[in-house]
Enzyme design. Sequence first.
Site, PDB file in Angstrom:
ATOM      1  N   LYS A 185       0.857  -1.186   0.000  1.00 21.66           N
ATOM      2  CA  LYS A 185       0.000   0.000   0.000  1.00 21.66           C
ATOM      3  C   LYS A 185       0.890   1.231   0.000  1.00 21.66           C
ATOM      4  CE  LYS A 185      -1.783   2.678   3.049  1.00 21.66           C
ATOM      5  NZ  LYS A 185      -1.741   3.974   2.295  1.00 21.66           N
ATOM      6  N   GLU A 261      10.275   1.380  10.355  1.00 14.41           N
ATOM      7  CA  GLU A 261      11.306   2.399  10.113  1.00 14.41           C
ATOM      8  C   GLU A 261      10.593   3.735  10.235  1.00 14.41           C
ATOM      9  OE1 GLU A 261      13.068   5.277   8.738  1.00 14.41           O
ATOM     10  OE2 GLU A 261      13.106   4.408   6.736  1.00 14.41           O
ATOM     11  N   CYS A 296      13.079  11.196   6.606  1.00 12.41           N
ATOM     12  CA  CYS A 296      13.174  10.769   8.004  1.00 12.41           C
ATOM     13  C   CYS A 296      14.574  10.938   8.564  1.00 12.41           C
ATOM     14  CB  CYS A 296      12.717   9.320   8.137  1.00 12.41           C
ATOM     15  SG  CYS A 296      13.613   8.167   7.069  1.00 12.41           S
ATOM     16  N   GLU A 394      10.293  15.795  15.326  1.00  5.61           N
ATOM     17  CA  GLU A 394      10.544  15.783  13.892  1.00  5.61           C
ATOM     18  C   GLU A 394       9.647  16.814  13.211  1.00  5.61           C
ATOM     19  OE1 GLU A 394      11.209  12.323  10.628  1.00  5.61           O
ATOM     20  OE2 GLU A 394       9.293  12.277  11.678  1.00  5.61           O
TER      21      GLU A 394
END
Length: 506
Positions: A185, A261, A296, A394
């Site tokens: 997906k 991850e 990331c 983040e």
Amino acid sequence: MARLYEPDSIAVSAAHWIDGEIVEAGGASATRLEVVRPSDGKVHAQLPLADADTVDRAVLAARRAAPAWAALKPRERGRLLIRFGELVSAHAEEIGRLESVVSSRVQAEAGPIDVGTAAEYLRFYGEYCDKLEGTITASGREAFSLVAREPHGVVAIITPWNFPVILSTWKVAPALAAGNTVVLKPSEMTPFSMVRIAQLAIEAGIPAGVFNVVQGDGPVTGKALTTHPDVDYVTFTGSSQVGGRIMADIGASGIKPVALELGGKGAQLVFADCGPLDTVADHVTWGVTRNAGQLCYAGSRLVVHEAIADELVERVRTRMLALRPGATWDDATTLAPIISRKQVERMTGIVERALAAGAECLTGGEAFEQEGGQFFAPTMLAGVRPGMEACDEEIFGPVLTVETFADEEEGIALARAGRYGLSASVFSRDIERALAASRRLDAGTVWVNRWGRTAEMMTAPFGGFGRSGFGKEAGRQGIEGFSRQKAIWIDFAKTPDLAHSNDPRA
């Protein structure tokens, strides 16, 4: 700027790919999602959302194909994957356009770099197919003990929007190489490129049902996929928040292995003996502005020795100001658009709260619109410290926080701060200092005198600690995670020695 292609000319297949064919229907609900081009804000296509029935159809196709694919001789499976990689490489321009038209990836990189890397992953793991070996363990002469590696079966893969082709293929390639079948997906914001790649798998000779793609969002399609009882293994790349929800959903629906991850807040630790400041400034700037900071492993925290801080910051600022915002299909674009208005609003809020808490904006600090696209000016925030949201969380945009230190211990302590542990950089020409600092940083990957991955780094594992998740991508470890280990004990003794068994039932 010159246009590399006309965005309205890019025809897409806004559909699922199941059992070797296009499936247009979105399931019983027939819900459709708008796919918006971040470069100009226009709706490019309507995406069918896969409901539980559509997901079930894809998973069952993968389940039917699993036994034959797993039983295929490893070298034959490898030849198919290498051929698959060659086809992807041959269609790099086409796939790059499918990627860049609705993503933040500029076409100048998406075709040659992103798709080229994806093709290399397929070839790399194609060559690994016959090298995933089991082991023989020690035993007496009357027994034979071995550990065999087997595929999990059906693997569910969920990937994000920031590097769709790379982040999908570096899961798909080792999963297929290890003998699994796949249901992927991709993000509903960048759905098109992987359908085309899945079609090329059929052209390469990979059987129908081995590689399937379902379209949709996380709450409906993603949840139906990760909790499906016929999915044997789940791997996800995305935010730490969503990763936590996936773990909770899997735990509530049944136990199965999962690899995550997740996010990062990478420190770029720069010592006074870092070498040429222009070179360091290049890495630091690229580390937080590549893909407009939407990655990331962005190096979004500059931790720099006070003796060189002002000079380095000014060099980074100069480079940030030189970046040129533009559409992904323009050849001169060096600052990519932000993927959505929601992302722009989030990073704007974080920067505003940092300034209200006493941070100083050295450059940038605000969003802007250009020809309908959403952008965020490359930003540096000084006067931040661990405990502030801008320093700890983040941001996923071109925002660099600046922290200074006076001695080595203070610098390492600052670089170690926070709950993320995906990646970090160390800049020092003293190799002992650089290695010592690298060993002390809590990060799954540490670069020395550079920032970022290269194509050659596919031989090394990538993955984080702490809030950045667990499991490894790339390298040998990347394929080992897609297999399970089975111990087989063969007893040659005519009379089993039950007296010395550790089994309490003996």
